[in-house]
Structure formats: structure tokens, C-alpha cells
Design a protein around this motif. Structure first.
Motif, PDB file in Angstrom:
ATOM      1  N   ALA A 130      -9.259  31.379   8.575  1.00 51.65           N
ATOM      2  CA  ALA A 130      -9.330  31.293   7.111  1.00 51.65           C
ATOM      3  C   ALA A 130     -10.635  31.907   6.612  1.00 51.65           C
ATOM      4  O   ALA A 130     -10.647  32.639   5.611  1.00 51.65           O
ATOM      5  CB  ALA A 130      -9.195  29.835   6.664  1.00 51.65           C
ATOM      6  N   GLU A 140      -8.451  31.572  -1.939  1.00 51.57           N
ATOM      7  CA  GLU A 140      -7.822  30.298  -1.587  1.00 51.57           C
ATOM      8  C   GLU A 140      -6.753  29.986  -2.615  1.00 51.57           C
ATOM      9  O   GLU A 140      -6.898  30.367  -3.772  1.00 51.57           O
ATOM     10  CB  GLU A 140      -8.870  29.181  -1.541  1.00 51.57           C
ATOM     11  CG  GLU A 140      -9.715  29.192  -0.300  1.00 51.57           C
ATOM     12  CD  GLU A 140      -8.930  28.995   0.994  1.00 51.57           C
ATOM     13  OE1 GLU A 140      -7.808  28.449   0.979  1.00 51.57           O
ATOM     14  OE2 GLU A 140      -9.440  29.417   2.031  1.00 51.57           O
ATOM     15  N   SER A 144      -6.270  29.987   3.589  1.00 54.44           N
ATOM     16  CA  SER A 144      -5.992  28.831   4.454  1.00 54.44           C
ATOM     17  C   SER A 144      -4.519  28.759   4.840  1.00 54.44           C
ATOM     18  O   SER A 144      -4.191  28.435   5.983  1.00 54.44           O
ATOM     19  CB  SER A 144      -6.426  27.531   3.774  1.00 54.44           C
ATOM     20  OG  SER A 144      -7.838  27.495   3.668  1.00 54.44           O
TER      21      SER A 144
END
Length: 188
Positions: A130, A140, A144
Motif C-alpha cells: 500500500a 486511499e 490499501s
């Protein structure tokens, strides 16, 4: 035993995996591993913090390889395609190691403590991926989510590869697993 032990680390790892397979992880002691390798307990502890670490020795190098491949993917690559480059890169580490990987996997799935350790290593890998994706400019939660998906593909592809009876490369299983993920997320 001599003061200098050639290939001590490899000998210890081989002895440990043999003993874990024969007796089980819990029933195997460091003293037995060292003896099987023709070394001392002191030598064991120079190479490994504990008997569990023998099974996870290459985790850091594998993570570094995966993360570097993601970072070095063409900037135009979609996040999941950058992760695919990482999957291809880590698959090369396992060429010619199917038997070893199968034995290691069997030891881990037979022990809850080792399963927990494996999950911790996979969580660390996901966090590192990530981070690499964020450094590529992926925002984001996409970074992730993509990292978690990549680790899921790695885990499923690896498990399918070690359990397979036929001789196919790990890379083939990784590509197939990634294609399956893409198919289920496409909603078709």
C-alpha cells in the motif's frame, strides 16, 4: 564440531524442515535441529532468533522484491497491474522450490502459532505494498484495497500452487488467480 561451519544457515533450515515434517513443529527442539545439522545450539541462535524464524527467513527479501517490482512498474500501469508485476517478480523466487514450499506450507498449516505468524507477515506485506502504491500516486482507499487484493491473490495463488499435483509454475497460478479476481470484480 569445527569453529567454521560452511552453509550453517542452510543446513539448519534443512534440518528444521525435516524434523518439523517428521515430528511436528511443537515436538522439535532447537537442540535437535542443531544436532541434525551437525552444529551447536549456539550456532543456531547466531542465525535464527527462535525455531519459528527458520520458516520465515526469506520473508523480508520477498517483501522487498515485491515492493520494488511494484515501484518499478511503468508509471502508466494501473495499480492492479503494478501489483501483477510484483506477483510475477516474487514467483521467480520459487522456481525449482515446489517441494520445499510444499513441505514448509504443510508445517505451517498444521500449527496455529505458525499460521498466526504467516498472517502477520502477510499483513506487513500488504502495508508495504500500500505504501509503494501511495508513492506511485495511488490515493486511499484505492492503494490499501489494491494491496490487500494483491496479497489475497498471492496467498490463494501460492496455496493452489503448493497443493497442485501437476508441474506448473507459480507465476501461472498467480496470473490465473489475478484473472479470477478481475473477473469477479468486473461484475459480469
Amino acid at each position: 564440531m569445527s569453529r567454521w561451519e560452511p552453509n550453517a544457515r542452510e543446513r539448519l533450515a534443512k534440518a528444521a524442515l525435516e524434523l518439523y515434517g517428521e515430528r511436528g513443529y511443537e515436538q522439535t527442539t532447537v537442540a535437535e535441529i542443531a544436532k541434525r545439522a551437525g552444529l551447536t545450539e549456539r550456532t543456531f541462535f547466531r542465525h535464527y532468533a527462535d525455531k519459528r524464524e527458520v520458516l520465515f527467513d526469506g520473508s523480508s527479501a520477498l517483501q522487498e522484491l515485491f515492493v520494488n517490482a511494484v515501484a518499478e512498474a511503468p508509471q502508466s500501469a494501473a495499480p492492479i497491474d503494478a501489483v501483477a508485476a510484483g506477483l510475477e517478480a516474487v514467483s521467480t523466487v520459487f522456481v525449482g522450490r515446489h517441494g520445499h514450499a510444499r513441505r514448509r506450507h504443510a508445517v505451517i498449516v498444521a500449527n496455529a502459532v505458525l499460521q498466526e505468524r504467516e498472517l502477520i507477515k502477510l499483513a506487513s506485506l500488504s502495508a508495504a505494498l500500500a505504501d509503494a502504491l501511495r508513492r506511485r500516486g495511488v490515493p486511499e482507499p484505492a492503494a490499501s484495497l489494491t494491496a490487500e487484493a494483491g496479497v489475497a491473490v498471492f496467498k490463494i495463488g501460492f496455496e493452489r500452487w503448493v497443493e497442485a499435483a501437476e508441474e506448473r509454475t507459480m507465476a501461472q497460478f498467480m496470473r490465473e488467480s489475478l484473472d479470477e479476481l478481475k473477473a469477479v470484480t468486473a461484475g459480469g
